[in-house]
Enzyme design. Structure first.
Site, short mmCIF file in Angstrom:
data_model
loop_
_atom_site.label_atom_id
_atom_site.label_comp_id
_atom_site.label_asym_id
_atom_site.label_seq_id
_atom_site.Cartn_x
_atom_site.Cartn_y
_atom_site.Cartn_z
N CYS A 115 39.18 40.04 38.26
CA CYS A 115 40.57 40.23 37.80
C CYS A 115 41.25 38.92 37.41
CB CYS A 115 41.39 40.93 38.88
SG CYS A 115 40.76 42.57 39.19
N HIS A 264 48.55 40.19 36.15
CA HIS A 264 47.38 41.06 36.00
C HIS A 264 47.80 42.46 36.44
CE1 HIS A 264 43.70 43.09 36.77
NE2 HIS A 264 43.81 43.01 38.08
N ASN A 294 43.96 49.49 35.21
CA ASN A 294 43.59 48.10 35.50
C ASN A 294 42.33 47.76 34.69
OD1 ASN A 294 42.43 45.81 36.63
ND2 ASN A 294 42.82 46.39 38.74
O1 UT7 Z 1 42.68 44.34 40.39
C1 UT7 Z 1 42.14 43.70 41.49
C2 UT7 Z 1 43.01 43.78 42.65
N1 UT7 Z 1 43.22 45.13 43.03
C3 UT7 Z 1 44.33 45.47 43.62
O2 UT7 Z 1 45.18 44.62 43.80
C4 UT7 Z 1 44.49 46.88 44.15
C5 UT7 Z 1 45.14 46.86 45.49
N2 UT7 Z 1 45.17 48.13 46.16
C6 UT7 Z 1 45.83 49.22 45.67
O3 UT7 Z 1 46.32 49.20 44.58
C7 UT7 Z 1 45.97 50.43 46.56
O4 UT7 Z 1 45.48 50.12 47.84
C8 UT7 Z 1 45.25 51.70 46.04
C9 UT7 Z 1 45.97 52.24 44.82
C10 UT7 Z 1 43.82 51.38 45.69
C11 UT7 Z 1 45.25 52.79 47.11
O5 UT7 Z 1 46.58 53.08 47.47
P1 UT7 Z 1 46.99 53.15 49.00
O6 UT7 Z 1 48.39 53.48 49.04
O7 UT7 Z 1 46.55 51.86 49.64
O8 UT7 Z 1 46.14 54.37 49.54
P2 UT7 Z 1 45.03 54.42 50.68
O9 UT7 Z 1 43.78 53.77 50.23
O10 UT7 Z 1 45.64 53.97 51.96
O11 UT7 Z 1 44.77 55.97 50.79
C12 UT7 Z 1 45.79 56.88 51.25
C13 UT7 Z 1 45.22 58.28 51.22
C14 UT7 Z 1 43.88 58.43 51.93
O12 UT7 Z 1 43.88 59.68 52.56
P3 UT7 Z 1 44.18 59.82 54.15
O13 UT7 Z 1 43.13 58.96 54.79
O14 UT7 Z 1 45.56 59.27 54.32
O15 UT7 Z 1 44.05 61.27 54.37
C15 UT7 Z 1 42.90 58.44 50.78
O16 UT7 Z 1 41.72 59.17 51.09
O17 UT7 Z 1 45.02 58.71 49.87
C16 UT7 Z 1 43.67 59.17 49.71
N3 UT7 Z 1 43.24 58.84 48.36
C17 UT7 Z 1 43.48 59.63 47.30
N4 UT7 Z 1 44.09 60.83 47.19
C18 UT7 Z 1 44.19 61.36 45.98
C19 UT7 Z 1 42.59 57.73 47.92
N5 UT7 Z 1 42.41 57.80 46.60
C20 UT7 Z 1 42.95 58.95 46.18
C21 UT7 Z 1 43.09 59.57 44.93
N6 UT7 Z 1 43.71 60.78 44.89
N7 UT7 Z 1 42.62 59.01 43.80
#
Ligand code: UT7
Length: 337
Positions: A115, A264, A294
């Site tokens: 990235c 980014h 992204n």
């Molecule tokens: O570009 C390089 C750098 N990258 C970044 O900076 C990305 C940084 N991270 C993020 O943007 C976020 O962490 C994400 C968008 C990847 C994820 O968002 P989050 O708010 O951190 O969600 P999470 O991973 O904590 O997941 C929350 C819930 C989980 O379910 P439970 O365990 O709470 O039941 C996941 O299983 O959301 C679930 N989940 C989804 N649900 C529907 C994860 N992905 C999805 C999805 N659709 N696509």
């Protein structure tokens, strides 16, 4: 010492648009979840048979940048190509771009900083110009993420985020000391290498062994991107701020001098957080993750090109490019336009 300035920008995204709604056909996700957590509404993915490869897309963006700069491919002295999704394990995409653009046998360097690839590539290109070694350097960021994703419920935490696309920038030599690229910040922290990674097959687990392993262990996911989303998010918001503050400080400026921040495009929530931290207004931060997702090393040059096309960058504006990603690596470039 010379200085370098931007004289051409270009971008290309594949035609195929993949909406959040379309993704719900392949995995258990929803438009609401994706928009709320990331800001993404759609992304562009290459389509079977559309002829796009990482270098082909890079070449399309580069041709536009060359035309806008009023240069021919033969005017370019050096290529710096940032990508995490090259056509081949080796050689890199830079040499393929050199061939596609029918350029003379100029040097081509691939940058593998994910990235933050474009920020690193820009800093590298600037050094070649500053020392006088080259006059015109083509900097490209191009990614095809879609073909490597786990497009199923298992991979939904990562696969809904990424898009394909390319951006290009031409830097040229200038004698003006207080214009162009004025400061860079480049950092890494390898202890978190496994927090955002595609691990195998590679030299630590070579192809033949890995393919055998995969047959015995069909649930193995080491060949798909893995991201510890929360952890990456928390580090990103801190490192983005540090990198931006560092380039401002190196250039002898403060946040009040900043006209436009091009972060980014990792997550709209990250951009909004950074905006708040620096007290910037909406028009001072350019976001287009809504349309493209992204696109890793391509996200900054695509956003920079769009911002420039929209007339958001004026002569003498202070523009900061900033990125954080896998490695971890992060950094920023400060440009006086
Ligand atoms: O570009 C390089 C750098 N990258 C970044 O900076 C990305 C940084 N991270 C993020 O943007 C976020 O962490 C994400 C968008 C990847 C994820 O968002 P989050 O708010 O951190 O969600 P999470 O991973 O904590 O997941 C929350 C819930 C989980 O379910 P439970 O365990 O709470 O039941 C996941 O299983 O959301 C679930 N989940 C989804 N649900 C529907 C994860 N992905 C999805 C999805 N659709 N696509």
């Amino acid at each position: 010492m010379y200085n370098s300035k931007v004289i051409g920008l270009g971008k290309y995204v594949p035609e195929r648009v993949v909406t959040n709604e379309e993704l719900t056909r392949y995995m258990d996700t929803s438009d609401e979840w994706i928009r709320e957590r990331t800001g993404i509404e759609q992304r562009h993915w290459v389509a079977e048979g559309d002829g796009n490869t990482t270098a082909v897309m890079g070449a399309k963006a580069a041709r536009q940048a060359l035309e806008r700069a009023g240069l021919k491919p033969s005017d370019i002295d050096f290529i710096v190509f940032a990508t995490l999704s090259p056509e081949f394990f080796f050689p890199g995409s830079g040499v393929l771009l050199q061939e596609l653009l029918e350029m003379p046998t100029v040097g081509a360097l691939d940058v593998r900083n994910q990235c933050s690839g474009f920020v690193y590539a820009t800093a590298v290109a600037d050094q070649f110009i500053k020392t006088g070694m080259y006059k015109n350097v083509l900097v490209v960021g191009s990614e095809i993420q879609s073909t490597g994703l786990d497009v199923s419920t298992r991979g939904r935490g990562v696969s809904v985020i990424f898009g394909d696309g390319a951006g290009a920038m031409i830097l040229t030599r200038t004698e003006e000391k207080k214009k162009g690229l004025l400061a860079h910040s480049l950092h890494s922290e390898g202890k978190y290498a496994d927090q955002l990674t595609v691990k195998y097959p590679a030299s630590s687990f070579p192809s033949q062994k890995y393919f055998e392993h995969l047959q015995q262990n069909p649930d193995e996911t080491g060949h798909f991107p893995y991201m510890n989303g929360n952890f990456v998010f928390k580090n990103a918001v801190v490192r983005f701020q540090e990198a931006i503050a560092e380039v401002l400080q190196k250039a002898g400026m403060s946040k009040e001098d900043l006209d436009l921040l091009i972060p980014h495009q990792a997550n709209l929530r990250i951009s909004q957080f950074i905006q708040k931290m620096f007290g910037l207004k909406d028009h001072q931060v350019y976001n287009n993750i809504q349309k493209y997702g992204n696109t890793t090393a391509a996200s900054i040059p695509i956003a920079l090109t769009e911002a420039w096309e929209a007339g958001k960058i004026k002569e003498n504006d202070i523009v900061v490019l900033a990125a954080f990603g896998s490695g971890f690596t992060w950094g920023a470039n400060l440009i006086k336009w």
